[in-house]
Scaffold this active site. Structure first.
Site, short mmCIF file in Angstrom:
data_model
loop_
_atom_site.label_atom_id
_atom_site.label_comp_id
_atom_site.label_asym_id
_atom_site.label_seq_id
_atom_site.Cartn_x
_atom_site.Cartn_y
_atom_site.Cartn_z
N ASP A 51 85.38 46.08 23.07
CA ASP A 51 84.42 46.78 23.91
C ASP A 51 83.09 46.69 23.19
O ASP A 51 82.95 47.22 22.08
CB ASP A 51 84.86 48.24 24.10
CG ASP A 51 83.90 49.04 24.96
OD1 ASP A 51 82.78 48.56 25.21
OD2 ASP A 51 84.26 50.16 25.38
N ALA A 75 78.54 42.44 31.08
CA ALA A 75 77.45 43.21 31.69
C ALA A 75 77.97 43.94 32.93
O ALA A 75 79.06 43.63 33.42
CB ALA A 75 76.29 42.29 32.10
N THR A 77 77.11 44.09 36.62
CA THR A 77 76.31 43.24 37.51
C THR A 77 76.36 43.65 38.98
O THR A 77 75.67 43.04 39.79
CB THR A 77 76.75 41.77 37.39
OG1 THR A 77 78.14 41.67 37.71
CG2 THR A 77 76.51 41.23 35.99
N THR A 116 68.97 37.59 34.55
CA THR A 116 69.08 37.48 36.01
C THR A 116 67.74 37.28 36.70
O THR A 116 66.69 37.66 36.16
CB THR A 116 69.73 38.77 36.56
OG1 THR A 116 69.72 38.75 37.99
CG2 THR A 116 68.96 40.00 36.11
N ASP A 117 67.79 36.72 37.90
CA ASP A 117 66.60 36.62 38.75
C ASP A 117 66.14 37.98 39.26
O ASP A 117 65.01 38.12 39.74
CB ASP A 117 66.87 35.69 39.94
CG ASP A 117 68.05 36.14 40.81
OD1 ASP A 117 69.01 36.71 40.27
OD2 ASP A 117 68.02 35.89 42.03
N TYR A 139 69.39 47.90 38.14
CA TYR A 139 70.04 46.75 37.50
C TYR A 139 68.99 45.82 36.90
O TYR A 139 69.07 45.44 35.72
CB TYR A 139 70.91 46.01 38.51
CG TYR A 139 71.36 44.64 38.05
CD1 TYR A 139 72.27 44.50 37.01
CD2 TYR A 139 70.87 43.48 38.65
CE1 TYR A 139 72.69 43.24 36.58
CE2 TYR A 139 71.28 42.23 38.24
CZ TYR A 139 72.19 42.11 37.20
OH TYR A 139 72.59 40.86 36.77
N LYS A 143 68.25 44.86 32.87
CA LYS A 143 68.30 43.48 32.36
C LYS A 143 66.96 43.08 31.75
O LYS A 143 66.92 42.37 30.73
CB LYS A 143 68.71 42.52 33.47
CG LYS A 143 70.12 42.73 34.00
CD LYS A 143 71.19 42.63 32.93
CE LYS A 143 71.49 41.20 32.55
NZ LYS A 143 72.66 41.10 31.62
#
Length: 306
Positions: A51, A75, A77, A116-117, A139, A143
């Site tokens: 973990d 992650a 997501t 991420t985008d 989110y 990120k």
């Protein structure tokens, strides 16, 4: 020989990194994830339960294996779940990175982080690596914060940003847009699909290959790592239907606003891939090539189950 530790190895991307590592004699893989190993192949690499929110266990494994690189795929997501549970989202997306920085800084460990985008607002896509972030969701905020923390650290770091990862493994913990659309249309179920958002879907094998290319090239900095076809979510689903010869009349175009989702999504993302192609040798498949690649694996899995 590169000794690579992967977090979240039970996930789709993690399993694909394991697959590619098994084919590469220059990689020694330490796969880590929460719970028992879900990869069907149990030999040729090492699996350890981890973990990433447990810094003592993380320290223990890094001291035991002395990896050259850590690829951080673990992650949270699910964008709406992140909006509804800030505490869990922050822990998995930011605290985990802080833990990894602590074990990586002041060493020669390369830390590769997946982003991420959704750090962008979707007003000016496709984006280059140096575009100005402006996340619309919690989110995306987490990120972006993890990126900033990593960039300000003394680690040997690289960030790979990606978009809508699709693919298939033997033991799927969650679905993705291609599998969801295929399954629903094969059952003759009508589906609502957003027609006012644009993305570049990414084959999981391509992203896994990019992760390993980043290690082999000792990449440093930010790299875009998505598919190469920019299309609306509606077109993604229509192209899945076309590939399998399924009934497109079952597809009902709707606006994103009508879904009343907990988290706001960017309208049009997409990435400019020139840097990653030039510097890392990244070669993403077209969308149809990706579906064909995945279909061979679906057939192989189905044959195994017979």
């Amino acid at each position: 020989m590169k000794r690579i530790m992967v977090t979240g190895s039970n996930g789709l991307l993690g399993q694909k990194i394991t697959d590619l590592s098994l084919l590469d004699p220059e990689i020694e893989l330490i796969a880590t994830s929460v719970g028992p190993n879900r990869h069907p192949v149990k030999s040729g690499y090492t699996y350890e339960e981890l973990d990433v929110l447990d810094p003592i266990r993380l320290d223990e494994l890094v001291a035991k294996y002395h990896p050259n690189a850590i690829i951080h795929t673990a992650a949270m997501t699910n964008v709406d779940a992140c909006e509804l549970d800030h505490e869990k989202c922050y822990a998995l997306n930011v605290k985990s990175v802080e833990n990894l920085i602590k074990v990586s800084q002041n060493t020669d460990i390369q830390l590769i982080h997946l982003s991420t985008d959704f750090i962008f607002d979707g007003e000016d896509g496709p984006y280059a690596e140096d575009a100005e972030p402006n996340p619309l969701s919690y989110y995306g905020q987490t990120k972006l914060e993890s990126e900033i923390i990593l960039q300000n650290s003394s680690c040997n770091w690289a960030i790979l940003r990606t978009i809508i990862v699709y693919g298939i493994v033997n033991d799927m913990s969650r679905t993705n847009i291609v599998l969801w659309a295929k399954a629903a249309l094969e059952k003759g179920e009508p589906i609502n699909v957003v027609n006012d958002q644009w993305r570049m879907p990414t084959l999981a094998e391509d992203l896994a290959q990019c992760c390993l290319l980043a290690v082999k090239n000792n990449a440093k900095g930010v790299f875009n790592a998505s598919g190469k076809d920019l299309m609306s979510i509606l077109e993604i689903v229509e192209r899945v239907a076309d590939y399998y010869g399924l009934d497109k009349s079952l597809i009902n175009p709707i606006s994103a606003e009508s879904l009343n989702q907990a988290a706001k999504r960017p309208k049009k993302t997409g990435f400019i891939l020139d840097k990653t192609i030039k510097e890392l040798g990244y070669q993403p498949h077209s969308f149809e090539e990706g579906i064909a690649f995945m279909e061979k694996q679906i057939n192989a899995i189905n044959n195994m189950k017979k």
